[in-house]
Design an enzyme around this catalytic site. Structure first.
Site, short mmCIF file in Angstrom:
data_model
loop_
_atom_site.label_atom_id
_atom_site.label_comp_id
_atom_site.label_asym_id
_atom_site.label_seq_id
_atom_site.Cartn_x
_atom_site.Cartn_y
_atom_site.Cartn_z
N ASP A 50 -10.38 1.45 -3.99
CA ASP A 50 -10.92 1.08 -2.76
C ASP A 50 -12.51 0.77 -2.67
O ASP A 50 -13.04 0.33 -1.83
CB ASP A 50 -10.91 1.91 -1.79
CG ASP A 50 -9.47 1.50 -1.07
OD1 ASP A 50 -8.74 0.71 -1.45
OD2 ASP A 50 -8.79 2.45 -0.22
N ASP A 53 0.84 -1.27 -0.01
CA ASP A 53 -0.15 -0.10 0.10
C ASP A 53 0.79 1.21 -0.05
O ASP A 53 1.96 1.05 0.18
CB ASP A 53 -0.75 0.04 1.31
CG ASP A 53 -2.13 0.48 1.02
OD1 ASP A 53 -2.42 1.54 0.19
OD2 ASP A 53 -3.08 0.38 1.71
C1 DGJ Z 1 -6.11 1.35 1.69
C2 DGJ Z 1 -6.14 0.49 0.95
O1 DGJ Z 1 -6.50 0.95 -0.17
C3 DGJ Z 1 -7.24 -0.57 1.65
O2 DGJ Z 1 -7.49 -1.75 0.77
C4 DGJ Z 1 -6.73 -0.97 2.71
O3 DGJ Z 1 -5.50 -1.80 2.51
C5 DGJ Z 1 -6.33 0.05 3.70
N1 DGJ Z 1 -5.49 0.86 3.08
C6 DGJ Z 1 -5.69 -0.27 4.95
O4 DGJ Z 1 -5.27 0.51 5.64
#
Ligand code: DGJ
Length: 718
Positions: free
Chosen positions: A518, A452
């Protein structure tokens, strides 16, 4: 007929022709980039060169000229310059000339290598232009060398790909968190249309491609050309129409002040600029897909169905709950279990602990091993979430090494999601990350990292002098991925940055899939995946079945629609299986099984989209390489003004084959509100040509509902 001009160089591969002028000691200039021109002898090439020269008026300065690959002010080019740099206000107008050129065949495809210099300035340049065999993509890059004793500061280095005057419309993408890749179109007018990324990553709003095409181009029709920069840091993509009537697409890294200063003998290598073209966006995208699929490191094994914990438990990590989740995941056919954010020292929410990459004994008294062991017993492999480049000020790492946090002179800067950025340009910071990740991957046998990257890089200065550290950061991130993969053969990495904030061919050299968004709301995902697909093939896009109520939009959708939209990519499940009833879990299992049955087709075929007149509908699909079978989804995304929807005409099939078309319902039977057309009761068998031109009546569906159509060849047409 021959003439005084040098014969242009002719590069041909993958259905693409590139004709490049190499005369007069000048840098190369592309005369044609696009469809294959067939065999051309020297005489024809020389004539083609003469035919491509514009009429010149009385001014040597503003005369029209074919767009140089590296446009120079000193050659009368008044548009975007290729190289901008200086030595304390001197050496700012380079004039590369006395070029020599060498064309040959490299492993990836035919290549032209040009070399020129500016003797007064003590600068040298190498330019490489290549057509990739197989995909027909074009790519080019330049290397600048400073041969003089005075340092040379580079402000920008940008290359140009010309497009013909028929390219009168521009398409690019924008977006935001949970709504990446929103298309926008505009006329291609005199001036510059510039898309820049300055946040140390391409960003959620990044365009992926800058496309120019014929008026009204779509997925199936109209010539289109596009450029992309294979780089995960600051960058600029520009489309320029000059008053002299030339059009081109430029791309280059966006450098910060003083970020590149070449001492004597130093070189700067630009990132690869890619170019793709096609009749319609599908063909243009297919070139990128073919290119990615042809690389040796392209994931070759069936993409394991993922169970991701994020939307099921968020930060609430508890062994018993997660064991049960793993159990339920395995029951429905998951093949990979990914433990998301929340497993490391003190991480109970997003305010602290980034950087402390040690399993938290408070939550995991026996470490992660009991979970990992059970996951394996259940036949799944194990993945773990990291956010290596980020740090919370509230962490042991930040307290121990405040000097590893970026600071351009005003402290660590604004927080974003409570986080700041760890400067990987510090050898100690890099070594710390490698050690922690290497140890965890090795000891737990981690198969997959969800990598991430949430905060943008703002005033990212390297401590102690505050110099910009952005490009070094990106290079170090690549290096870290590469080193981890080398140490752990088979390790897969997902590029996630708050969703689709780091999607580019640079990071895809080291990663195996991207997380496009997301947002798991299928209404949005349809569009996000469709436009991410301009660059990224389905198997490299993570597509998860989320909760009935989307956590980002709060819309609710039936399972079948959520599952159908996730079916196409690298499938995952990201809903709380512990609260799902038996019927839901059984339907989920049927979708997973259907995906597993068809993923060989979904992950190798050609992606096609129909250009539908009514914006209320979408039709997209995947057709196998031999065109023997295909899967399509017809979706209703808005309330149509007229009813019923009309005919579904299938793009991408072989005109001469006979195909059977049948509607398939992997989850449940057609939902209430669906009115089926008569043919659906027994299917139809028709030649591909009839399916393309006549089609079949669409069922009448409510908004955010779809039908899957399986099309398979029964026999070749007589
Ligand atoms: C942002 C990501 O895009 C999500 O899928 C998830 O992993 C969160 N961070 C976790 O903090």
């Amino acid at each position: 007929m021959n003439n005084s001009l040098h014969t242009p160089v002719y590069l041909r591969a993958g259905g693409t022709s590139l004709v490049v002028a190499v005369d007069g000691g000048r840098l190369p200039r592309i005369l044609h980039w696009g469809p294959d021109l067939g065999e051309l002898g020297d005489d024809a090439l020389a004539d083609l060169h003469r035919a491509a020269l514009p009429a010149i008026g009385d001014s040597a300065v503003t005369y029209p000229q074919p767009v140089p690959v590296l446009p120079q002010l000193t050659e009368g080019w008044l548009g975007r310059p290729g190289l901008v740099g200086d030595s304390d206000g001197r050496r700012w107008a380079p004039y590369f000339r006395e070029a020599t050129h060498e064309a040959g065949d490299a492993a990836e495809g035919p290549v032209l290598r040009s070399r020129a210099h500016d003797p007064e300035y003590g600068l040298a340049i190498d330019i490489e232009i290549q057509v990739l065999s197989g995909s027909g993509l074009v790519r080019q890059r330049a290397r600048i060398r400073n041969d003089a004793a005075t340092p040379y500061r580079v402000t920008s280095l940008e290359l140009a790909l010309p497009v013909p005057s028929d390219a009168t419309e521009i398409l690019d993408l924008t977006g935001r968190w949970a709504l990446e890749r929103v298309p926008q179109r505009r006329p291609f007018q005199v001036g510059e249309w510039v898309r820049a990324s300055r946040g140390g990553k391409p960003g959620l709003e990044h365009t992926l491609l800058l496309v120019a095409g014929e008026r009204g181009f779509g997925f199936r029709d109209g010539m289109v050309w596009a450029t992309h920069l294979a780089w995960s840091g600051n960058q600029v993509l520009a489309a320029e129409l000059t008053p002299a009537g030339t059009r081109h697409l430029a791309a280059g890294e966006l450098l910060l002040p003083g970020e590149v200063v070449l001492e004597q003998g130093d070189e700067l290598q630009s990132r690869w600029q890619y170019g793709s073209w096609g009749v319609g966006l599908d063909e243009l995208a297919a070139r990128f897909h073919r290119h990615l699929r042809s690389r040796p490191q392209h994931p070759g094994s069936p993409r394991p169905v993922v169970l991701n914990t994020w939307e099921a438990v968020y930060f609430r990590h508890d062994l018993d709950t997660l064991l049960e989740l793993a159990e339920r995941g395995a029951q429905l056919g998951a093949e990979r279990f990914v433990l998301d954010d929340g497993w490391f020292l003190g991480r109970r929410d997003d305010t602290s602990s980034l950087g402390d990459w040690t399993v938290d004994p408070a939550v995991w008294p026996k470490g992660l091993q009991p979970l990992v062991d059970r996951v394996r017993e259940l036949g799944m492999d194990f993945g773990l979430w990291f956010e290596p480049e980020m740090v919370n000020l509230d962490s042991d790492l930040a307290r121990r090494h405040p000097e590893w946090i970026f600071d351009a002179g005003h402290g660590p800067g604004l927080p974003s999601r409570h986080q700041h950025v760890l400067d990987l340009g510090h050898p100690g910071a890099y070594a710390y990350l490698f050690d922690r990740m290497n140890e965890l991957v090795g000891s737990l046998g981690i198969a997959y990292i969800k990598w991430d990257h949430n905060r943008y890089l703002l005033d990212a200065g390297h401590v102690p002098d505050g110099r910009p550290g952005v490009r070094t950061q990106v290079e170090q991130a690549y290096r870290l991925m590469e080193q981890l993969k080398a140490a752990h053969p088979g390790l897969e990495i997902e590029s996630c940055a708050s969703g689709g904030g780091r999607v580019d061919l640079g990071v895809l050299e080291f990663t195996d899939r991207v997380w496009p968004s997301d947002c798991n709301d299928p209404h949005e995902r349809l569009e996000i995946q469709r436009w991410t697909g301009l660059l990224v093939p389905p198997e490299m896009q993570g597509t998860h079945i989320g909760a009935e109520e989307s956590h980002t939009t709060h819309r609710t959708h039936p399972l079948d629609y959520r599952a159908e939209k996730a079916l196409w990519g690298h499938l995952g499940v990201e809903t709380n299986l512990l609260t799902a009833d038996d019927e839901t879990r059984a339907a989920l299992a049927r979708w997973v099984a259907f995906h597993q049955e068809h993923r060989a087709l979904l992950h190798s075929g050609e992606v096609v989209h129909a250009d539908l007149a009514d914006a209320a509908y979408r039709l997209e699909g995947v057709v196998s390489g031999d065109r023997a079978e295909a899967l399509y989804a017809f979706s209703v995304v808005d309330r149509p003004a007229t009813w019923p929807p009309g005919r579904i005409r299938f793009p991408g099939l072989d005109d001469t084959r006979h195909y059977t078309v049948e509607a398939v319902y992997p989850g449940s039977a057609p939902v209430a509100g669906t009115v089926l057309p008569p043919w659906q009761h027994a299917g139809v068998t028709l030649p591909g040509r009839a399916l393309r031109l006549v089609g079949v009546e669409a069922p009448s569906l409510d908004v955010d509902r779809s039908v899957l159509l399986r099309v398979f060849s029964t026999r070749a047409a007589s």
